[in-house]
Enzyme design. Sequence first.
Site, PDB file in Angstrom:
ATOM      1  N   ASP A  31       0.744  -1.111   0.003  1.00 31.67           N
ATOM      2  CA  ASP A  31      -0.185   0.011  -0.052  1.00 31.67           C
ATOM      3  C   ASP A  31       0.748   1.243   0.026  1.00 31.67           C
ATOM      4  O   ASP A  31       1.797   1.289   0.460  1.00 31.67           O
ATOM      5  CB  ASP A  31      -0.921   0.044   1.049  1.00 31.67           C
ATOM      6  CG  ASP A  31      -2.174  -0.837   1.024  1.00 31.67           C
ATOM      7  OD1 ASP A  31      -2.064  -1.491  -0.031  1.00 31.67           O
ATOM      8  OD2 ASP A  31      -2.843  -1.179   1.907  1.00 31.67           O
ATOM      9  N   THR A  32       0.335   2.243  -0.234  1.00 27.57           N
ATOM     10  CA  THR A  32       0.929   3.411  -0.859  1.00 27.57           C
ATOM     11  C   THR A  32       0.443   4.660  -0.169  1.00 27.57           C
ATOM     12  O   THR A  32      -0.677   4.796   0.197  1.00 27.57           O
ATOM     13  CB  THR A  32       0.875   3.615  -2.260  1.00 27.57           C
ATOM     14  OG1 THR A  32       1.377   2.020  -2.853  1.00 27.57           O
ATOM     15  CG2 THR A  32       1.513   4.648  -3.031  1.00 27.57           C
ATOM     16  N   ILE A  33       1.016   6.114  -0.173  1.00 26.10           N
ATOM     17  CA  ILE A  33       0.526   7.228  -0.075  1.00 26.10           C
ATOM     18  C   ILE A  33       0.726   8.133  -1.494  1.00 26.10           C
ATOM     19  O   ILE A  33       1.669   7.726  -2.010  1.00 26.10           O
ATOM     20  CB  ILE A  33       0.800   8.187   1.233  1.00 26.10           C
ATOM     21  CG1 ILE A  33       2.240   8.429   0.965  1.00 26.10           C
ATOM     22  CG2 ILE A  33       0.469   7.276   2.445  1.00 26.10           C
ATOM     23  CD1 ILE A  33       2.714   9.566   0.454  1.00 26.10           C
TER      24      ILE A  33
END
Length: 567
Positions: A377-379
């Site tokens: 997951d990422t921002i």
Amino acid sequence: MLRPTLIALSLLATGATQAADRITDLPFATRSEVIAPHAVAATSQPLATQIALDVMKQGGNAIDAAIAANAALGLMEPVGCGIGGDLYAIVWDAKTQKLYGLNGSGRSPQSLSLKQLKVELAKQKLTAIPPFGPLPVSVPGTVDGWFSLHQRFGKLPMDQILAPTIRYAREGFPVSDVISYYWRRNVQTLIKYPGIREQFTRDGVGPAKGQMWTNPNLANTYEALAKGGRDAFYKGEIARKIAAYMKRNGGYLSEADLAAHKSEWVEPVSVNYRGYDVWELPPNTQGIAALQALNILEGYDFKPGDFGSTTHIHRFVEATKLAFADRARYYADQDFFKTPLKQLLSDEYAADRRKLIDDARAMQTVNAGDVILKQSDTIYLTTADAEGNMVSLIQSNFRGMGSGMAPEDLGFILQDRGQLFALDEGHANVYAPGKRPFQTIIPAFISKDGQPWVSFGLMGGDMQPQGHTQIVMNLIDFGMNLQEAGDAPRIYWDSPQQPTGGTVSDGGTVSLETGFPYRSIQQLLQKRHKISYDLGGYGGYQAIMRLPNGAWAAASESRKDGQAAGY
């Protein structure tokens, strides 16, 4: 004229969604766009958004603000990012009136060969690189990415940029809702790895919503960066601690690997979609998958009323399958394999691939196209300032909190991007020492007639290029505003095919977010699509748009904790 409540009821009957009754921008507006005259920021955590605005109010520009916000998210949203991960950015520089791309991804350990990697996997009775532990760890590129951006475009000194996060790290901040949920889930898996319990839990549990959280170790690390620059991370005490930790725990990442690291400035690539230039970064990222899908979809005529129709969903999914088949075969580190960008993004190639789409039924077997080779997951966050600079920045540890390897006393977790390497010799993305793995994280940008229009991005592994394609279609084909484009229900196609290779042989599965008409779902089933429902797997979107009068519009979707704001 129908009253708003009656309009809302009629929309629900057709499957459209909205948060509450509204009298403007129906059917998908859940809230208005943020519109501001001077500067805006959109991030996945409101405190990070406020830090970005404060930096610009203090005389910093959009680049300073993006670095400050990313630093804050490394503290406040460790489930998606941190300085143990990688970074990519697209910058619109108002002075030169040009786009710049930065690849801030790290490379695999030089001392670990493919042969030795396979020996290590055999010891653990594994046939693929695992998602956790020391083996998938590659050099973290984020810090060098910050300093590369800052050196070229920044205005404020780095100690001023990092100061707000250092203060929050020492004094504490309340953990927000969605972040708390993922934090608690992540630590259940990662708590067995050294450094996680001590630095990312309280008594073995992640923080609850609203709980005050401090990270003095990360504050110390950021202070070292503020004083010593990027070398404090890659050549100083931090590098020694990382290397010693990895050696103690069976890893291969060394001081030499860290010292050799550098980011790379790259030329963004684009396709023209109905008069708009859509920009992505070249591989080792997957951004051109969105461009390939858009090239295929441009051959069809979509009208605003087509959103959510069977034809819209079917053609989108089929175009995605074709793009992802090429992704699996051709996307890799350009220092090791020259992806045939010109051919993959050509109109002729898109036309040939489009011929494979049958409007009557879903493809069950999809292979990569034939091109001539020359041998998450990422921002996501975006900022824009009063001078007209815009930053599209994405940063990630991969798989939530990353590898679980959390060097003692440093306050961050190392990424596990190396999991995405292939093990088959001859594959474009096969593991090699000093090589950058295939990456899922991608920033995006849209221009019109050579001028900036939209800076945007969307989190979530394989969802990212699919989300980019949908945002572009929502804005251009379906006439949605910036907020509507992110809040409209999304489509996510998934299959057993992995980025490391393989062929789709069962057609994959289409997950449809709540809000699509039931009639469309029925007709998709008739076309042999497998339909599913996924709770929370549709990414997290932020965007900024340059308005014709010079003001800014900004948006942050409701699926995350984020905020768009300006002044």
